[in-house]
Design a protein around this motif. Structure first.
Motif, PDB file in Angstrom:
ATOM      1  N   PHE A 163       3.649  -3.700   0.424  1.00  0.00           N
ATOM      2  CA  PHE A 163       4.767  -2.769   0.627  1.00  0.00           C
ATOM      3  C   PHE A 163       6.049  -3.423   0.120  1.00  0.00           C
ATOM      4  O   PHE A 163       6.404  -4.514   0.563  1.00  0.00           O
ATOM      5  N   VAL A 164       6.739  -2.740  -0.786  1.00  0.00           N
ATOM      6  CA  VAL A 164       7.937  -3.291  -1.432  1.00  0.00           C
ATOM      7  C   VAL A 164       9.000  -3.673  -0.404  1.00  0.00           C
ATOM      8  O   VAL A 164       9.639  -4.715  -0.516  1.00  0.00           O
ATOM      9  N   ASP A 165       9.181  -2.810   0.605  1.00  0.00           N
ATOM     10  CA  ASP A 165      10.177  -3.076   1.645  1.00  0.00           C
ATOM     11  C   ASP A 165       9.807  -2.306   2.918  1.00  0.00           C
ATOM     12  O   ASP A 165       8.787  -1.602   2.957  1.00  0.00           O
ATOM     13  N   LYS A 166      10.618  -2.443   3.914  1.00  0.00           N
ATOM     14  CA  LYS A 166      10.348  -1.783   5.201  1.00  0.00           C
ATOM     15  C   LYS A 166      10.339  -0.265   5.050  1.00  0.00           C
ATOM     16  O   LYS A 166       9.543   0.435   5.682  1.00  0.00           O
ATOM     17  N   ASP A 167      11.229   0.252   4.215  1.00  0.00           N
ATOM     18  CA  ASP A 167      11.311   1.695   4.019  1.00  0.00           C
ATOM     19  C   ASP A 167       9.990   2.262   3.492  1.00  0.00           C
ATOM     20  O   ASP A 167       9.532   3.315   3.947  1.00  0.00           O
ATOM     21  N   GLU A 168       9.376   1.556   2.562  1.00  0.00           N
ATOM     22  CA  GLU A 168       8.091   2.002   2.007  1.00  0.00           C
ATOM     23  C   GLU A 168       7.003   1.960   3.079  1.00  0.00           C
ATOM     24  O   GLU A 168       6.149   2.847   3.160  1.00  0.00           O
ATOM     25  N   LEU A 169       7.054   0.933   3.918  1.00  0.00           N
ATOM     26  CA  LEU A 169       6.088   0.804   5.006  1.00  0.00           C
ATOM     27  C   LEU A 169       6.276   1.934   6.027  1.00  0.00           C
ATOM     28  O   LEU A 169       5.298   2.547   6.481  1.00  0.00           O
TER      29      LEU A 169
END
Length: 219
Positions: A47-53
């Motif tokens: 996952f690129v960042d928390k938002d993507e997760l």
């Protein structure tokens, strides 16, 4: 399932578990990594960042919720039974859900929030409308109902348990608030024939609860 896919699912499921318990904002990528016993670097491979997760968690949740709605419809005897089965499912979900979840989603993760709202305003609105049509056809709901108005009212009343100003978590549980709202809703829908079914289903649940208590089961 490949090892790579399995790891991605494990990360998403652990994130969901922590978000449900503590809210989204208060859970960091470090928290998720520690809970999984893996490095944060490993999470960022999937996952690129928390938002993507967060978006991935919402997408999986939406899929599960839609599957639950279909199972409830298929397993219900009538429109009122469908609502009682929905209450059971909501209580299960809300018992362990942090009320800040939707606020955090709207404030900090707009992509995930839009996906949830799309599910709410399209799929859930259709589910509610179909239940109203079913209840009317079965003679269980009042025939003077404005189905379109009532469907929209029910859709918005679903969000009330998340209002922490109105129902602070220190005084009210989301499960109790949701149950009370749903019961008020179904009582407002029914004809005399439908009211008899409400009484019947409530009695059945009370008997089951008493049986579970006597046999030492906990829900």
């Amino acid at each position: 399932m490949t090892t790579e896919t399995n790891t991605k699912v494990r990360i998403r499921q652990k994130a969901e578990e922590l978000f449900m318990k503590y809210g989204i904002r208060s859970v960091s990528m470090d928290d998720i990594a520690n809970a999984l016993g893996m490095s944060k670097k490993t999470i960022y491979q999937y996952f690129v960042d928390k938002d993507e997760l967060v978006t991935a968690v919402v997408e999986a949740d939406v899929q599960d919720m839609q599957g639950d709605c279909i199972k409830i419809l298929e397993g219900s005897k009538d429109a009122i039974h469908e609502i009682f089965l929905t209450i059971d499912r909501l209580l299960e979900q809300f018992r362990n859900m942090n009320p800040m979840l939707i606020y955090d989603l709207e404030k900090f993760h707009i992509r995930g929030y839009q996906k949830f709202m799309d599910h709410k305003n399209k799929f859930l609105l259709q589910v509610i409308r179909k239940n109203l049509e079913r209840g009317l056809a079965e003679g269980l709901y009042r025939d003077d109902l404005n189905a379109d108005l009532v469907a929209r009212f029910r859709l918005e009343s679903m969000m009330i348990p998340f209002n922490i100003d109105l129902f602070p978590p220190t005084k009210f549980s989301m499960a109790d608030v949701s149950k009370e709202i749903m019961e008020l809703y179904v009582h407002g829908l029914v004809s005399q024939k439908g009211y008899k079914l409400i009484v019947k289903y409530k009695e059945e649940r009370l008997k089951q609860a008493n049986h579970d208590t006597l046999s030492g089961k906990t829900k």
